[in-house]
Design a protein around this motif. Structure first.
Motif, mmCIF file in Angstrom:
data_model
loop_
_atom_site.group_PDB
_atom_site.id
_atom_site.type_symbol
_atom_site.label_atom_id
_atom_site.label_comp_id
_atom_site.label_asym_id
_atom_site.label_seq_id
_atom_site.Cartn_x
_atom_site.Cartn_y
_atom_site.Cartn_z
ATOM 1 N N PHE A 75 0.888 -1.161 0.000
ATOM 2 C CA PHE A 75 0.000 0.000 0.000
ATOM 3 C C PHE A 75 0.922 1.206 0.000
ATOM 4 N N LYS A 113 -8.027 -0.172 2.342
ATOM 5 C CA LYS A 113 -7.669 0.763 1.267
ATOM 6 C C LYS A 113 -8.752 1.817 1.063
ATOM 7 N N LYS A 114 -9.319 2.264 2.190
ATOM 8 C CA LYS A 114 -10.344 3.302 2.161
ATOM 9 C C LYS A 114 -9.851 4.502 2.955
ATOM 10 N N ASP A 139 -1.300 4.355 -4.216
ATOM 11 C CA ASP A 139 -2.644 4.150 -3.680
ATOM 12 C C ASP A 139 -3.232 5.462 -3.174
ATOM 13 N N TYR A 140 -2.394 6.270 -2.538
ATOM 14 C CA TYR A 140 -2.856 7.524 -1.936
ATOM 15 C C TYR A 140 -1.769 8.572 -2.135
ATOM 16 N N THR A 181 -5.284 1.397 5.787
ATOM 17 C CA THR A 181 -4.450 0.704 4.809
ATOM 18 C C THR A 181 -4.874 -0.748 4.595
ATOM 19 N N LYS A 208 -6.196 2.713 -9.637
ATOM 20 C CA LYS A 208 -5.781 2.269 -8.313
ATOM 21 C C LYS A 208 -5.788 3.394 -7.275
#
Length: 182
Positions: free
Chosen positions: A93, A172-173, A124-125, A169, A142
């Motif tokens: 992540f 994944k929100k 991811d972020y 993590t 993604k």
């Protein structure tokens, strides 16, 4: 805690303000702070070393925590070189920290962060700093790019919801949490 810059209101904060910031980090040794300097933080260092304070440089710097990587780069001038040098493991992540104004094109403007040039990099972020208002943009299938804004508006030109983002993590929100009622 991820801090993507502009901790201070000016690029020359007083010694008292800097000391307060670093004392708060030192007072919470069980929390790890990831601090990427922004344009307001140029003269913010006190040259202190704290075990729970992780900082970044003008090259990609990565910290790993189990299945999570936090990677950041402090931007100073021409940034065109940074896109090719970013490599992330797709099985992790990946949180990437950057500070600056974004552009939604592959423009050759070398002082703006190009979202298209960050596509398909296994992000991811994308934790952005510089804009004091919450906004989010899709990065690719993604990832998401988010300016969390500032915790408190600094004037009548900074209205709207203020708060922070919590990232889970595992799922994944992410969720924006409004902090202030002003």
């Amino acid at each position: 805690i991820i801090l993507s810059g502009d901790i201070f209101d000016s690029n020359r904060p007083s010694l008292n303000i800097k000391s307060f910031f670093y004392n708060q980090i030192e007072a919470h040794p069980s929390i790890t702070f990831y601090y990427l300097k922004g344009n307001h933080d140029i003269e913010a260092s006190l040259n202190v070393e704290l075990n729970n304070l992780k900082t970044f440089k003008e090259i990609w710097t990565t910290y790993e925590i189990d299945n999570v990587t936090i990677t950041g780069i402090e931007i100073n001038g021409d940034i065109d070189y940074i896109y090719k040098s970013l490599t992330l493991n797709a099985n992790k992540f990946n949180i990437v920290m950057m500070h600056g104004q974004i552009i939604n094109s592959a423009s050759s403007n070398k002082k703006l962060i190009s979202l298209p040039k960050l596509k398909d990099k296994n992000i991811d972020y994308l934790a952005l700093g510089h804009i004091h208002k919450y906004s989010e943009m899709a990065l690719d299938e993604k990832g998401i790019a988010i300016y969390p804004g500032c915790l408190e508006g600094r004037g009548f030109d900074e209205l709207g919801p203020k708060g922070f983002v919590v990232i889970d993590t595992e799922t994944k929100k992410y969720n924006f949490h409004q902090l202030t009622n002003r």
